[in-house]
Scaffold this motif. Structure first.
Motif, PDB file in Angstrom:
ATOM      1  N   GLN A 107       0.802  -1.193   0.074  1.00 52.57           N
ATOM      2  CA  GLN A 107       0.099   0.039  -0.007  1.00 52.57           C
ATOM      3  C   GLN A 107       0.980   1.302   0.004  1.00 52.57           C
ATOM      4  O   GLN A 107       0.607   2.433  -0.603  1.00 52.57           O
ATOM      5  CB  GLN A 107      -0.790  -0.107   1.261  1.00 52.57           C
ATOM      6  CG  GLN A 107      -2.013   0.600   1.003  1.00 52.57           C
ATOM      7  CD  GLN A 107      -3.282   0.144   2.250  1.00 52.57           C
ATOM      8  OE1 GLN A 107      -3.282  -0.952   2.493  1.00 52.57           O
ATOM      9  NE2 GLN A 107      -3.986   1.055   2.488  1.00 52.57           N
ATOM     10  N   ALA A 110       3.088   1.437  -3.479  1.00 51.83           N
ATOM     11  CA  ALA A 110       2.101   1.815  -4.757  1.00 51.83           C
ATOM     12  C   ALA A 110       1.908   3.031  -4.711  1.00 51.83           C
ATOM     13  O   ALA A 110       1.790   3.812  -5.650  1.00 51.83           O
ATOM     14  CB  ALA A 110       0.917   1.119  -4.806  1.00 51.83           C
ATOM     15  N   VAL A 147       0.573  -6.326  -9.393  1.00 51.58           N
ATOM     16  CA  VAL A 147      -0.689  -5.596  -9.699  1.00 51.58           C
ATOM     17  C   VAL A 147      -0.523  -4.845 -11.022  1.00 51.58           C
ATOM     18  O   VAL A 147       0.828  -4.353 -11.230  1.00 51.58           O
ATOM     19  CB  VAL A 147      -1.221  -4.875  -8.476  1.00 51.58           C
ATOM     20  CG1 VAL A 147      -1.606  -5.783  -7.210  1.00 51.58           C
ATOM     21  CG2 VAL A 147      -0.252  -3.675  -8.107  1.00 51.58           C
ATOM     22  N   PRO A 393      -1.718  -4.124  -2.581  1.00 47.40           N
ATOM     23  CA  PRO A 393      -1.961  -2.976  -2.027  1.00 47.40           C
ATOM     24  C   PRO A 393      -3.425  -3.022  -1.496  1.00 47.40           C
ATOM     25  O   PRO A 393      -3.927  -2.152  -0.703  1.00 47.40           O
ATOM     26  CB  PRO A 393      -2.015  -1.749  -3.099  1.00 47.40           C
ATOM     27  CG  PRO A 393      -1.040  -2.186  -4.113  1.00 47.40           C
ATOM     28  CD  PRO A 393      -1.440  -3.813  -4.046  1.00 47.40           C
ATOM     29  N   ASP A 394      -4.256  -3.836  -1.960  1.00 46.59           N
ATOM     30  CA  ASP A 394      -5.643  -3.886  -1.667  1.00 46.59           C
ATOM     31  C   ASP A 394      -6.131  -4.944  -0.476  1.00 46.59           C
ATOM     32  O   ASP A 394      -6.926  -5.596  -0.458  1.00 46.59           O
ATOM     33  CB  ASP A 394      -6.481  -4.313  -2.903  1.00 46.59           C
ATOM     34  CG  ASP A 394      -6.531  -3.138  -3.782  1.00 46.59           C
ATOM     35  OD1 ASP A 394      -7.145  -2.008  -3.694  1.00 46.59           O
ATOM     36  OD2 ASP A 394      -6.027  -2.961  -4.829  1.00 46.59           O
ATOM     37  N   ALA A 396      -5.841  -5.184   2.395  1.00 47.89           N
ATOM     38  CA  ALA A 396      -6.873  -4.720   3.788  1.00 47.89           C
ATOM     39  C   ALA A 396      -8.239  -4.757   3.385  1.00 47.89           C
ATOM     40  O   ALA A 396      -8.894  -5.502   4.111  1.00 47.89           O
ATOM     41  CB  ALA A 396      -6.600  -3.114   4.060  1.00 47.89           C
ATOM     42  N   LYS A 397      -8.690  -4.557   2.082  1.00 48.15           N
ATOM     43  CA  LYS A 397     -10.271  -4.643   1.742  1.00 48.15           C
ATOM     44  C   LYS A 397     -10.359  -6.341   1.457  1.00 48.15           C
ATOM     45  O   LYS A 397     -11.370  -6.550   1.926  1.00 48.15           O
ATOM     46  CB  LYS A 397     -10.389  -3.941   0.466  1.00 48.15           C
ATOM     47  CG  LYS A 397     -11.837  -3.890  -0.018  1.00 48.15           C
ATOM     48  CD  LYS A 397     -12.859  -3.207   0.562  1.00 48.15           C
ATOM     49  CE  LYS A 397     -14.134  -3.454   0.267  1.00 48.15           C
ATOM     50  NZ  LYS A 397     -15.169  -2.728   0.733  1.00 48.15           N
ATOM     51  N   GLU A 400     -10.796  -7.762   4.771  1.00 48.96           N
ATOM     52  CA  GLU A 400     -12.294  -7.291   5.416  1.00 48.96           C
ATOM     53  C   GLU A 400     -13.164  -8.140   4.884  1.00 48.96           C
ATOM     54  O   GLU A 400     -14.093  -8.606   5.642  1.00 48.96           O
ATOM     55  CB  GLU A 400     -12.281  -5.850   5.097  1.00 48.96           C
ATOM     56  CG  GLU A 400     -13.489  -5.355   5.486  1.00 48.96           C
ATOM     57  CD  GLU A 400     -13.481  -4.879   7.080  1.00 48.96           C
ATOM     58  OE1 GLU A 400     -12.352  -5.029   7.590  1.00 48.96           O
ATOM     59  OE2 GLU A 400     -14.619  -4.444   7.739  1.00 48.96           O
ATOM     60  N   LEU A 401     -13.212  -8.288   3.410  1.00 48.42           N
ATOM     61  CA  LEU A 401     -14.244  -9.109   3.041  1.00 48.42           C
ATOM     62  C   LEU A 401     -14.322 -10.452   3.185  1.00 48.42           C
ATOM     63  O   LEU A 401     -15.641 -11.209   3.963  1.00 48.42           O
ATOM     64  CB  LEU A 401     -14.237  -8.987   1.371  1.00 48.42           C
ATOM     65  CG  LEU A 401     -14.349  -7.810   0.783  1.00 48.42           C
ATOM     66  CD1 LEU A 401     -13.959  -7.904  -0.446  1.00 48.42           C
ATOM     67  CD2 LEU A 401     -15.986  -7.333   0.842  1.00 48.42           C
ATOM     68  N   TYR A 430     -14.474  -7.051  -6.184  1.00 49.08           N
ATOM     69  CA  TYR A 430     -13.751  -5.974  -5.733  1.00 49.08           C
ATOM     70  C   TYR A 430     -12.603  -5.552  -6.620  1.00 49.08           C
ATOM     71  O   TYR A 430     -12.298  -4.439  -7.284  1.00 49.08           O
ATOM     72  CB  TYR A 430     -13.173  -5.958  -4.462  1.00 49.08           C
ATOM     73  CG  TYR A 430     -12.540  -4.751  -4.094  1.00 49.08           C
ATOM     74  CD1 TYR A 430     -13.079  -3.609  -3.704  1.00 49.08           C
ATOM     75  CD2 TYR A 430     -11.373  -4.846  -3.885  1.00 49.08           C
ATOM     76  CE1 TYR A 430     -12.646  -2.467  -3.264  1.00 49.08           C
ATOM     77  CE2 TYR A 430     -10.642  -3.772  -3.261  1.00 49.08           C
ATOM     78  CZ  TYR A 430     -11.129  -2.618  -3.260  1.00 49.08           C
ATOM     79  OH  TYR A 430     -10.601  -1.468  -2.589  1.00 49.08           O
ATOM     80  N   THR A 433     -13.530  -4.272  -9.990  1.00 49.01           N
ATOM     81  CA  THR A 433     -13.534  -2.708 -10.190  1.00 49.01           C
ATOM     82  C   THR A 433     -12.292  -1.959  -9.951  1.00 49.01           C
ATOM     83  O   THR A 433     -12.184  -0.943 -10.568  1.00 49.01           O
ATOM     84  CB  THR A 433     -14.464  -2.488  -8.794  1.00 49.01           C
ATOM     85  OG1 THR A 433     -15.561  -3.499  -8.668  1.00 49.01           O
ATOM     86  CG2 THR A 433     -15.130  -1.016  -8.813  1.00 49.01           C
ATOM     87  N   ALA A 434     -11.249  -2.635  -9.303  1.00 49.45           N
ATOM     88  CA  ALA A 434     -10.083  -1.899  -8.838  1.00 49.45           C
ATOM     89  C   ALA A 434      -9.133  -2.299 -10.176  1.00 49.45           C
ATOM     90  O   ALA A 434      -8.124  -1.619 -10.037  1.00 49.45           O
ATOM     91  CB  ALA A 434      -9.492  -2.645  -7.738  1.00 49.45           C
ATOM     92  N   TYR A 436      -7.907  -5.094 -11.802  1.00 54.12           N
ATOM     93  CA  TYR A 436      -6.921  -5.977 -11.526  1.00 54.12           C
ATOM     94  C   TYR A 436      -6.940  -6.962 -12.804  1.00 54.12           C
ATOM     95  O   TYR A 436      -6.032  -7.533 -13.203  1.00 54.12           O
ATOM     96  CB  TYR A 436      -7.195  -6.948 -10.360  1.00 54.12           C
ATOM     97  CG  TYR A 436      -6.386  -6.513  -9.172  1.00 54.12           C
ATOM     98  CD1 TYR A 436      -6.867  -5.122  -8.676  1.00 54.12           C
ATOM     99  CD2 TYR A 436      -5.670  -7.173  -8.461  1.00 54.12           C
ATOM    100  CE1 TYR A 436      -5.978  -4.563  -7.828  1.00 54.12           C
ATOM    101  CE2 TYR A 436      -4.761  -6.722  -7.240  1.00 54.12           C
ATOM    102  CZ  TYR A 436      -5.122  -5.440  -6.987  1.00 54.12           C
ATOM    103  OH  TYR A 436      -4.676  -5.247  -5.800  1.00 54.12           O
TER     104      TYR A 436
END
Lengths: 437, 301
Positions: A107, A110, A147, A393-394, A396-397, A400-401, A430, A433-434, A436
């Motif tokens: 994170q 990036a 990524v 970098p994602d 954390a999300k 969470e999911l 997710y 949307t980001a 990838y």
């Protein structure tokens, strides 16, 4: 003639204003205030964790002897990521060094907010580094998928390992009398015997709180069942047959053999359960393990031993090292890099090992008297297998999911596999949307 | 000398100082309002129309962030949890606050001490309140579990059970914020004119009739203001949830403030989070205006 001076209200106000103006001017110009301590100032930001206790107690005084003026600022784990990221990105310059949790490196990498430590003179090619640890300091990663946007970027050393923390097993030697349990089935079976004998209340205790805590507890089980998280195109594959078996075991068998309130357990409750004598075994980082021999901090001193994490297919632990990065906005950048060079030297690492903390250089594991019984076990675990979390970098999300779905299944006591299917779909959506894929 | 100063003053007045003076006096305050209120709001609006990656804006996306919200299951769940939380908390607080205010309207021995004690919860820092409730609710070492075990029961599961955790959060909020309702409503009750009540008593009206026909209708504007203020405030509840449950178990207590915070700061989707907060701001404003309009219509009828 005697000159009489009287303290009037006006003179006090004038004096105060003058002092305030002078202080402001000195601060604005970046000049040190006269009363400030001498030494090479380094402001270190860290999250509160027992794994840093040896560093705070033994290494900071040593650093002071070497001429560093260390200011150690601690925060709760749950707020540090956002706080430091905001500091780094806004260029506020509140810290010289962040002691990050290793999944945060991508994170920060990036966002391009950390200094190139290789250019600063830190030697990443030193063979004494634990390879898997120094690898975590690079962005983009040297190995594994990258990524989008960083496919062709040159890996840069933006962080250096600070405390080589990784998960190991802590167990009760009066329950597991034949040494560390080798498999999860053994943990449960022998743990039940311990409960029946009245030695412990629960065979195993773990973290069940949604998000990072539950994923941290599930991950070594997932790895030991032979699961993989992403393929090399960032498609989630954690809901494979192995993954589902691990999740079903985790929310089913493990829940049946732990405290009834495990859904709300975090590291403090987990630590209290093993140190308080209630749990037969836990997987944990070094924070609580370092307290295992201190009668002031545990009711079962002398009854706790350490071992490599149990396996179903493999005995692989999750790595979770403290890793140091210097923000580009650091006010004392040169001092921080100089401090890091001193800190990662073989001599200082040996001192860290003597102090009881897990070092990041292999030579420091082999010293005559490591300060904690955990240190040689940590090396065994490294050699048996220890993996970092995926370098995205994602993370954390993603965590969470996944954590929410695992937590829901844990509440129900079943449906771990289905939870992984739901989470895998959410993660895929997710990441789509980001950008990838 | 004095004549010269006077002449200069008149010249300045002639140049428009008199006209400019009020604006000059307002300028510092206005600058501060623009700086700390209008600019952040404007910046938030601008951010809500951008896509962010790794903490930096990468593209203008117009209203896409706003549209995406309505297909985001996590946002919709958080919104629903928040609406339920606000409706339940504020209703209980209004009823309890009104009852307490009516009770404390009477003068009796110790009433001043009681009024002081009743407002203590709202002056305690929310984070401290959450820590205290955590110590009450925790299933391993909490007060409720200790009580239950002392009486031969088992561990009390509050924070590990979705429904119980949600109710536990509402109880915390009611405990902390009923005093605010109480204070506003007590002030309202104390300011009501005495004559209608004396006339009702002379006419032989009972306590319920006086409440239904006089107290409640006369207190309605104050009650509405109190409810609107508390509703706006409750929508922004953050500290207590952050410390007590962090939104769990699962998503049972994940209020919109927690989801927005995580989205903005943990997942660094600044633009999306800005759109989320703008939307919530509009929802709260709409609710407040609707409540006020409804009240006016009821009063007019």
């Amino acid at each position: 003639m005697m000159h009489s001076s009287r303290l009037t209200r006006r003179s006090v106000i004038k004096g105060g204003l003058g002092l305030a103006l002078a202080t402001t001017a000195l601060t604005t110009l970046g000049l040190p205030l006269p009363a400030r301590a001498a030494g090479k100032k380094v402001i270190i930001g860290a999250f509160a964790d027992g794994g840093l206790t040896p560093f705070k107690e033994k290494i900071i005084p040593l650093a002071k002897e070497k001429g560093f003026d260390i200011e150690f600022l601690e925060d709760e784990y749950g707020v540090t990521l956002e706080k430091w990221f905001a500091d780094a990105q806004s260029g506020a310059g509140q810290y010289d060094l962040y002691l990050l949790d290793d999944p945060w490196v991508p994170q920060f990498g990036a966002a391009n907010v950390l200094e190139d430590l290789g250019a600063g003179g830190i030697d990443a090619t030193d063979k004494d580094w634990i390879g898997s640890m120094i690898d975590m300091g690079y962005w983009p990663p040297q190995q594994g998928p990258r990524v989008k946007g960083f496919e062709n970027a040159k890996p840069t050393l933006i962080c250096v390992p600070f405390v080589g923390d990784l998960q190991t097993l802590t167990y009760r030697n009066d329950v597991f009398t034949g040494g560390a349990p080798k498999t999860w089935d053994e943990v449960i079976a022998k743990g039940k015997e311990g409960v029946a004998a009245g030695k412990i209340k629960y065979p195993v205790v773990f973290r069940g709180v949604t998000g990072n805590p539950i994923v941290t507890s599930w991950y070594p089980i997932f790895l030991s069942f032979g699961g993989s998280f992403f393929d090399d195109k960032w498609n989630p594959i954690f809901n494979s047959a192995q993954g589902k078996a691990s999740a079903d075991f985790f929310v089913g068998t493990m829940k049946q053999n732990t405290a009834s309130g495990v859904v709300e357990f975090d590291s403090d409750q987990e630590g209290a359960a093993i140190l308080g004598g209630d749990a037969g075994a836990i997987i944990q980082y070094s924070g609580n393990a370092l307290k295992a021999d201190d009668p002031a901090q545990t009711k079962v001193a002398g009854k706790l031993d350490f071992g490599v994490v149990p396996k179903q297919e493999k005995a692989i632990a999750q790595m979770g090292i403290f890793i140091a990065g210097v923000p580009k906005s650091a006010p004392n950048k040169a001092n921080s890099i100089e401090f890091l060079k001193w800190y990662v030297s073989a001599e200082t690492q040996a001192k860290l090992s003597e102090a009881g903390s897990i070092p990041v250089k292999r030579s420091a594991f082999g010293i005559a008297k490591p300060g904690n019984r955990l240190i040689p076990v940590a090396l065994q675990q490294l050699d048996a297998g220890a993996l970092p979390r995926p370098r995205t970098p994602d993370w954390a999300k993603v965590e969470e999911l996944l954590g929410i779905e695992l937590n829901k299944a844990l509440q129900a006591g079943s449906g771990g596999g289905a939870a992984l299917d739901t989470a895998a779909k959410q993660v895929k959506d997710y990441l789509t949307t980001a950008g990838y894929y | 000398m004095q004549a010269g100063t006077q002449a200069r003053k008149y010249r300045l007045q002639g140049a428009g100082l008199d006209l400019a003076l009020p604006y000059l006096m307002l300028a510092p305050g206005l600058t501060i309002v623009l700086g700390v209120l209008v600019y952040p709001l404007w910046d938030g609006l601008r951010a809500s129309a951008k896509a962010y990656r790794y903490g930096s804006p990468v593209a203008d996306v117009g209203l896409q962030n706003y549209l995406r919200l309505w297909s985001d299951a996590q946002f919709l769940n958080s919104l629903w949890v928040t609406v339920k939380f606000v409706a339940l908390s504020v209703s209980f607080e209004a009823v309890l606050g009104f009852a307490l205010a009516l009770f404390c309207l009477h003068e009796f021995r110790g009433i001043r001490l009681l009024r002081t004690v009743l407002i203590i919860p709202m002056v305690v820092t929310p984070v401290v309140v959450a820590i205290v409730f955590r110590l009450i609710y925790a299933s391993d070492a909490g007060m409720l579990t200790a009580l239950s075990e002392a009486m031969g029961g088992g561990a009390v599961q509050i924070l590990g059970n979705p429904l119980n955790a949600f109710i536990g959060l509402v109880v915390l909020d009611v405990w902390e914020w009923t005093p605010l309702m109480f204070l506003i409503l007590l002030a309202g009750l104390q300011s009501l004119p005495h004559e209608p009540f004396e006339a009702a008593r002379v006419d032989g009206a009972g306590a319920w009739r006086v409440f239904a026909d006089l107290t409640f209708p006369m207190m309605r504007p104050v009650l509405a203001v109190a409810i609107v203020l508390r509703t706006i405030d409750a929508f922004g509840t953050f500290d207590q949830v952050f410390v007590l449950t962090r939104g769990g178990p699962g998503e049972a207590t994940r209020l919109i403030s927690i989801y927005g915070y995580d989205t903005a700061f943990k997942f660094q989707q600044t633009g999306y989070a800005a759109a989320l907060f703008v939307t919530i701001g509009l929802v709260v404003l709409a609710l407040a205006f609707s409540a006020i309009r409804l009240l006016r219509r009821v009063d007019a009828s």
